[in-house]
Scaffold this active site. Structure first.
Site, PDB file in Angstrom:
ATOM      1  CG  ASP A 216      38.626 -74.404 -14.416  1.00  0.00           C
ATOM      2  OD1 ASP A 216      38.751 -74.667 -15.632  1.00  0.00           O
ATOM      3  OD2 ASP A 216      38.903 -75.227 -13.521  1.00  0.00           O
ATOM      4  CG  ASP A 244      28.296 -60.655 -16.174  1.00  0.00           C
ATOM      5  OD1 ASP A 244      28.005 -60.319 -17.340  1.00  0.00           O
ATOM      6  OD2 ASP A 244      27.449 -60.721 -15.262  1.00  0.00           O
TER       7      ASP A 244
END
Length: 343
Positions: A216, A244
């Protein structure tokens, strides 16, 4: 422009002077448009390749009852390499078995900004090495009641070490001193903890430096300053999501190729999906599929040809023509023809 990520693969075969069977599986949506574009570029090289086309995906499922017919799976399992387009709603029933067919253990995904392309972070030049066999994509899901569903995450020491060895060979081959391990071992202590420990242990044994980052935190840091990362080693889901994210930094998914590598075979596919909003209009960006073709060439040992495809694609990305996703108005065929002309 020279770049140590030009060909993000290790050459798998010793000799390029032999005939190779290439499975071609266009699939659904724009896969039906960009895969023929990549095939046209490969055919322009006039190599001793035998291209065998097979069906898979939503339309195949509607016609035959199977998204991935056995003969298509068998072709991928026996061919020297497979060029794949995209699958729609049946994606999990197509791409996961195809990766299994080639015994793929790593998904190599470069995310690089190209000259002339309007990129959010033009300094971006990353490669993701994604574990490709397990994690939450292992397929162990259950609906236990009206209220409860479960998903079992699978992480093995053997698969993690295999990825670690590949990562070490990858950076050693390119003269890179270290790689980054992205994980969430502070929460998923047994699974991501095992993954991290195994990869780092392999690297330590080979004298390769590693850095660690929580996945994260990586999502934030890579947006603020992508230059602090180079080669990033990830568990399966994290590699999927984070690559992505990186696509958004370089101009979109239409620019990202990928390779699913096994010891003897590979499956090469653009990262983008079926893009149903533009499918059939002839305006899809073929760059990612063509760059995937360059990765296929390098895998088979055709280094010079791989570089020529890469260079020609980069030149067209910089000078045009460009498809609408890159601010132009060219068709898929026009971009493909321009790349072939540059070869």
């Amino acid at each position: 422009m020279e770049c140590h990520h030009r060909h993000p693969l290790l050459t798998a075969l010793e000799s390029a002077h032999m005939s190779h069977e290439i499975a071609v599986i266009p699939g659904d949506g724009i896969g039906q448009e960009v895969t023929p574009a990549a095939l046209e570029v490969l055919e322009a090289l006039d190599l001793d390749f035998e291209f065998v086309t097979a069906d898979a995906g939503d339309e195949t499922a509607a016609e035959t009852g199977e998204a991935l017919p056995q003969e298509t799976y068998a072709l991928a399992a026996s061919a020297d390499a497979t060029l794949f387009g995209a699958a729609g709603k049946t994606a999990a029933d197509v791409i996961l078995p195809l990766r299994e067919a080639v015994d793929s253990f790593v998904n190599v995904r470069p995310a690089r900004a190209y000259p002339g392309v309007d990129a959010l972070r033009p300094e971006t030049d990353l490669v993701f090495l994604r574990e490709n066999t397990e994690g939450v994509y292992a397929g162990h899901e259950d609906r236990l009641s009206e209220d409860l569903s479960t998903l079992t995450r699978v992480v093995t020491d053997s698969a993690s070490r295999q990825l670690g060895r590949f990562a070490c060979e990858y950076v050693e081959d390119r003269g890179i001193e270290s790689f980054t391990v992205a994980h969430k071992a502070n929460v998923m202590r047994e699974t991501d903890g095992r993954f991290r420990d195994a990869v780092v242990d392999v690297a330590d044994g080979r004298g390769v430096e590693t850095e660690e980052v929580l996945m994260d935190a990586f999502a934030t840091h890579v947006c603020l300053d992508p230059t602090q990362f180079d080669v990033v080693v990830c568990p399966n889901l994290a590699g999927d999501v984070l690559s992505d994210l990186a696509a958004g930094l370089v101009g979109g998914l239409g620019l990202l190729p990928s390779a699913n590598l096994g010891a003897e075979r590979g499956l090469f596919e653009p990262v983008h999906g079926t893009a149903p909003d533009i499918a059939g209009e002839g305006v899809a960006n073929p760059s990612a599929a063509i760059l995937s073709g360059a990765m296929l060439l390098e895998f088979l040992g055709y280094d010079a040809e791989a570089e020529s495809v890469q260079t020609a694609t980069e030149a067209v990305l910089e000078a045009g023509p460009r498809t609408a996703d890159l601010g132009g108005s060219a068709t898929t065929d026009e971009v493909t023809a321009a790349i072939v002309d540059r070869l």
